[in-house]
Design a protein around this motif. Structure first.
Motif, PDB file in Angstrom:
ATOM      1  N   UNK A 306       0.844  -1.192   0.000  1.00 26.67           N
ATOM      2  CA  UNK A 306       0.000   0.000   0.000  1.00 26.67           C
ATOM      3  C   UNK A 306       0.880   1.243   0.000  1.00 26.67           C
ATOM      4  N   UNK A 307       0.536   2.215  -0.850  1.00 26.49           N
ATOM      5  CA  UNK A 307       1.391   3.385  -1.000  1.00 26.49           C
ATOM      6  C   UNK A 307       1.489   4.180   0.306  1.00 26.49           C
ATOM      7  N   UNK A 308       0.387   4.261   1.058  1.00 27.12           N
ATOM      8  CA  UNK A 308       0.428   5.030   2.306  1.00 27.12           C
ATOM      9  C   UNK A 308       1.339   4.364   3.336  1.00 27.12           C
ATOM     10  N   UNK A 309       1.274   3.035   3.433  1.00 29.85           N
ATOM     11  CA  UNK A 309       2.147   2.313   4.361  1.00 29.85           C
ATOM     12  C   UNK A 309       3.603   2.412   3.908  1.00 29.85           C
ATOM     13  N   UNK A 310       3.826   2.331   2.604  1.00 28.49           N
ATOM     14  CA  UNK A 310       5.179   2.404   2.059  1.00 28.49           C
ATOM     15  C   UNK A 310       5.842   3.729   2.433  1.00 28.49           C
ATOM     16  N   UNK A 311       5.144   4.844   2.178  1.00 30.80           N
ATOM     17  CA  UNK A 311       5.721   6.165   2.448  1.00 30.80           C
ATOM     18  C   UNK A 311       5.957   6.351   3.949  1.00 30.80           C
ATOM     19  N   UNK A 312       4.961   5.966   4.755  1.00 31.53           N
ATOM     20  CA  UNK A 312       5.100   6.140   6.208  1.00 31.53           C
ATOM     21  C   UNK A 312       6.247   5.299   6.767  1.00 31.53           C
ATOM     22  N   UNK A 313       6.316   4.031   6.369  1.00 35.00           N
ATOM     23  CA  UNK A 313       7.376   3.155   6.879  1.00 35.00           C
ATOM     24  C   UNK A 313       8.759   3.643   6.469  1.00 35.00           C
ATOM     25  N   UNK A 314       8.881   4.091   5.216  1.00 33.69           N
ATOM     26  CA  UNK A 314      10.181   4.584   4.743  1.00 33.69           C
ATOM     27  C   UNK A 314      10.566   5.883   5.459  1.00 33.69           C
ATOM     28  N   UNK A 315       9.592   6.738   5.695  1.00 32.09           N
ATOM     29  CA  UNK A 315       9.874   7.996   6.412  1.00 32.09           C
ATOM     30  C   UNK A 315      10.375   7.719   7.817  1.00 32.09           C
ATOM     31  N   UNK A 316       9.684   6.826   8.522  1.00 31.70           N
ATOM     32  CA  UNK A 316      10.087   6.495   9.895  1.00 31.70           C
ATOM     33  C   UNK A 316      11.452   5.819   9.905  1.00 31.70           C
ATOM     34  N   UNK A 317      11.682   4.913   8.963  1.00 35.09           N
ATOM     35  CA  UNK A 317      12.970   4.211   8.893  1.00 35.09           C
ATOM     36  C   UNK A 317      14.119   5.175   8.627  1.00 35.09           C
ATOM     37  N   UNK A 318      13.818   6.269   7.905  1.00 33.52           N
ATOM     38  CA  UNK A 318      14.845   7.266   7.619  1.00 33.52           C
ATOM     39  C   UNK A 318      14.935   8.354   8.691  1.00 33.52           C
ATOM     40  N   UNK A 319      14.113   8.246   9.734  1.00 33.18           N
ATOM     41  CA  UNK A 319      14.170   9.190  10.843  1.00 33.18           C
ATOM     42  C   UNK A 319      13.713  10.597  10.475  1.00 33.18           C
ATOM     43  N   UNK A 320      12.741  10.702   9.556  1.00 30.22           N
ATOM     44  CA  UNK A 320      12.267  12.003   9.096  1.00 30.22           C
ATOM     45  C   UNK A 320      10.901  12.322   9.679  1.00 30.22           C
ATOM     46  N   UNK A 321      10.680  13.587   9.984  1.00 32.50           N
ATOM     47  CA  UNK A 321       9.349  14.030  10.396  1.00 32.50           C
ATOM     48  C   UNK A 321       8.519  14.300   9.147  1.00 32.50           C
ATOM     49  N   UNK A 322       7.204  14.390   9.312  1.00 33.77           N
ATOM     50  CA  UNK A 322       6.342  14.730   8.180  1.00 33.77           C
ATOM     51  C   UNK A 322       6.698  16.115   7.631  1.00 33.77           C
ATOM     52  N   UNK A 323       7.047  17.033   8.517  1.00 32.48           N
ATOM     53  CA  UNK A 323       7.393  18.394   8.095  1.00 32.48           C
ATOM     54  C   UNK A 323       8.646  18.385   7.219  1.00 32.48           C
ATOM     55  N   UNK A 324       9.650  17.623   7.633  1.00 33.11           N
ATOM     56  CA  UNK A 324      10.907  17.577   6.873  1.00 33.11           C
ATOM     57  C   UNK A 324      10.709  16.917   5.515  1.00 33.11           C
ATOM     58  N   UNK A 325       9.991  15.809   5.499  1.00 32.78           N
ATOM     59  CA  UNK A 325       9.809  15.086   4.242  1.00 32.78           C
ATOM     60  C   UNK A 325       8.952  15.863   3.262  1.00 32.78           C
ATOM     61  N   UNK A 326       7.926  16.524   3.745  1.00 29.96           N
ATOM     62  CA  UNK A 326       6.963  17.180   2.845  1.00 29.96           C
ATOM     63  C   UNK A 326       7.450  18.530   2.326  1.00 29.96           C
TER      64      UNK A 326
END
Length: 612
Positions: A306-326
């Motif tokens: 699922x695209x939403x799970x993919x993006x969220x899991x990768x963001x967390x694994x990379x130690x990024x906040x939603x603000x930083x990634x977006x």
């Protein structure tokens, strides 16, 4: 893979087979749409992509697919309809179909075709109206194959869904005393598959069903020699691809033919294989009790995320906040909605988000980066040879494949290091410590945080899951069994916490379950090992995969032996003997002769009897 890679693959295949755009997309989409797909200006949805690749005779299962919640919802709706049909709950199937029809996407041609297909089943099962059944099937076929002519089948390009419809039509003809038309259609479909489907991974999904229907007509006409010939050929195709769809039905028909041939030796062997497989179906309450179920059930090898799970899991694994990634891509609020599944990202935003995280992924991804689909087939042949312990043959194919790959791409580097290490280890050229170093190096090409954070929250590709499994094997060989068990459990937990059904990760998860069950038993926890075996058997039957069934059965027997370590339960002893016998005959059926012989030795050592 990036946006235009899937288009390049379709373009390259089309040119290789000298197929025009008009011929490939006829009835599926416009020439202009296919042109935009090939140029990378448009990404096809999963249903259209599958049809295009299948018409080219290739399996879309060689690609990983990242779906929106909406697209996955449609997949699951279809599964709910078919599940109700398998369970003979046709009223529920009708209700589910009505709900499916109400979805806005279902106005599109491929969805309409599916709706007519299910309506044909319900007309037959609920109203016993064969004429209406045929009418709906012809309507479904006409959706993508207008003016279809049975006798000229070789001039068409056919997807798996279109072939299923033709088989259902042949079945309907045979039920209305139109046996001549049914025979002609089945022979033509089989000829088509033999000539046009070079990819066995896709061919095996439908070829056995065509031969099953043909064999029933051959039996009716008392053509026993032809029945035995075609059924044995098809059984060999099925088991050599590690699947079991339609296998029980073909074994049973073959047995009838062998009785009439008075071939007692082969009959005895196949009867034991059939009995073992059928006992398993009964024990785990899994049966295909009619022709409709047999035609609808297929082996599942798709890899979906699922695209939403993919993006969220990768963001967390990379130690990024939603603000930083977006930042400068979309608002944090938009990213939050994407991660919750309430909104699908645009292609541009998806690529920007993944690029910022250093991830080279798109909606469709191959395990190797190439425009040459034949390389995917060679890669599958390597894994197939290795599973049969034919490491020298696998090494020859690998060495040839290595010359064709661009080793500057991370996924290609990962593949090359992975299989160099694996084949060197299996042929005794390197030791366990060197293998561990190689596997972990390969993992870090795409999983940069491997070893520093838990993989439970990572996106794990099929190739990465294979590598993690190999790392766990090395840990076990080096005496670190707890590390091995923890690592395998983390992969399974990763799959289990997803909304995606576990069957869409079955290729990797079954392999991991097989090793985990053994390690749990070795580590003094046979009760948990037995549970994993049961889970693996159920998933294997659901996905019509048979390559690890014997492993699960043999390991379940070993777990039961450890549970009853004082050998005081007669019921336990009877069960574990039965599971070993089933494992022996199923490994013989699946042509895993090395494992079959291992079971034979173990059985003789423990019970002083030989299996034959």
């Amino acid at each position: 893979m990036r946006q235009n890679d899937i288009g390049k693959i379709i373009f390259t295949l089309r040119k290789h087979y000298n197929i025009s755009q008009e011929m490939l997309c006829s009835g599926l989409c416009s020439d202009a749409t296919l042109s935009r797909i090939e140029l990378g200006e448009r990404i096809p949805d999963k249903f259209l992509l599958d049809a295009l690749l299948q018409r080219l005779g290739k399996s879309p299962d060689k690609l990983e697919t990242i779906l929106s919640e909406r697209d996955y919802f449609l997949f699951e709706k279809r599964q709910a309809i078919e599940k109700a049909i398998f369970e003979h709950n046709f009223e529920l199937a009708r209700e589910e179909l009505i709900a499916y029809e109400e979805q806005k996407e279902c106005e599109e041609k491929l969805h309409q075709q599916y709706i007519y297909k299910i309506k044909s089943v319900l007309a037959d099962e609920l109203k016993h109206d064969t004429n209406k059944n045929i009418e709906y099937l012809l309507e479904a076929i006409n959706m993508t194959l207008p003016s279809f002519e049975i006798e000229n089948i070789l001039k068409y390009l056919l997807s798996i869904e279109e072939i299923y419809l033709l088989l259902m039509l042949a079945q309907a003809y045979s039920n209305t005393e139109q046996e001549g038309q049914a025979l002609q259609l089945l022979h033509n479909v089989i000829d088509y598959l033999d000539q046009k489907y070079s990819d066995e991974e896709e061919k095996v999904k439908v070829y056995p069903k065509a031969v099953y229907l043909l064999s029933k007509l051959l039996l009716q006409d008392e053509k026993y020699d032809e029945l035995v010939t075609v059924s044995l050929k098809t059984i060999d195709l099925i088991v050599s691809n590690g699947v079991i769809n339609c296998l029980s039905e073909l074994l049973q028909l073959c047995m009838i033919g062998l009785r009439h041939q008075n071939n007692q030796e082969l009959l005895k062997r196949i009867t034991r294989q059939f009995d073992s497989l059928n006992e398993l179906y009964k024990e785990y309450n899994f049966t295909t009790s009619n022709e409709t179920s047999t035609l609808l059930l297929e082996n599942t090898q798709s890899e979906l995320y699922l695209v939403n799970e993919f993006i969220k899991n990768c963001r967390i694994a990379n130690g990024l906040s939603q603000e930083t990634l977006s930042g400068n891509i979309c608002s944090p609020e938009t990213l939050s909605r994407i991660e919750s599944g309430k909104r699908a990202p645009s292609i541009k935003n998806f690529q920007s988000l993944t690029s910022r995280m250093g991830i080279n992924k798109d909606m469709y991804n191959s395990f190797i980066s190439t425009e040459n689909f034949e390389i995917f087939e060679k890669k599958r042949e390597i894994t197939k040879m290795a599973s049969l312990h034919k490491y020298e043959e696998a090494e020859i194919i690998f060495n040839n494949l290595e010359q064709e790959l661009d080793d500057n791409k991370p996924e290609n580097k990962q593949f090359l290091v992975h299989y160099h290490t694996y084949l060197d280890y299996r042929t005794g050229k390197i030791n366990s410590e060197q293998a561990l170093t190689g596997y972990e190096q390969a993992l870090r090409y795409t999983m940069k945080n491997y070893g520093t954070t838990s993989i439970k929250n990572n996106y794990i590709s099929r190739e990465e899951a294979f590598l993690i499994n190999r790392v766990a094997i090395i840990y076990k060989n080096l005496g670190f069994i707890d590390k091995s068990i923890n690592l395998l459990n983390e992969v399974l937990e990763n799959y289990e916490k997803s909304k995606v059904d576990e069957k869409y990760h079955s290729v990797a998860s079954l392999m991991i379950m097989a090793n985990l069950s053994m390690y749990l038993e070795d580590n003094g926890n046979p009760q948990e090992g037995e549970k994993i075996c049961d889970k693996g058997i159920k998933l294997s039957l659901r996905c019509a995969r048979g390559n690890l069934l014997a492993v699960f059965l043999a390991e379940k027997s070993c777990c039961l032996e450890k549970i009853d370590k004082n050998n005081i339960s007669e019921e336990n002893k009877k069960a574990r003997i039965n599971y070993l016998q089933q494992a022996f005959y199923i490994s013989d059926l699946m042509k895993d002769f090395k494992f079959r012989d291992t079971i034979q030795k173990y059985y003789y050592r423990n019970y002083n009897e030989k299996l034959n």
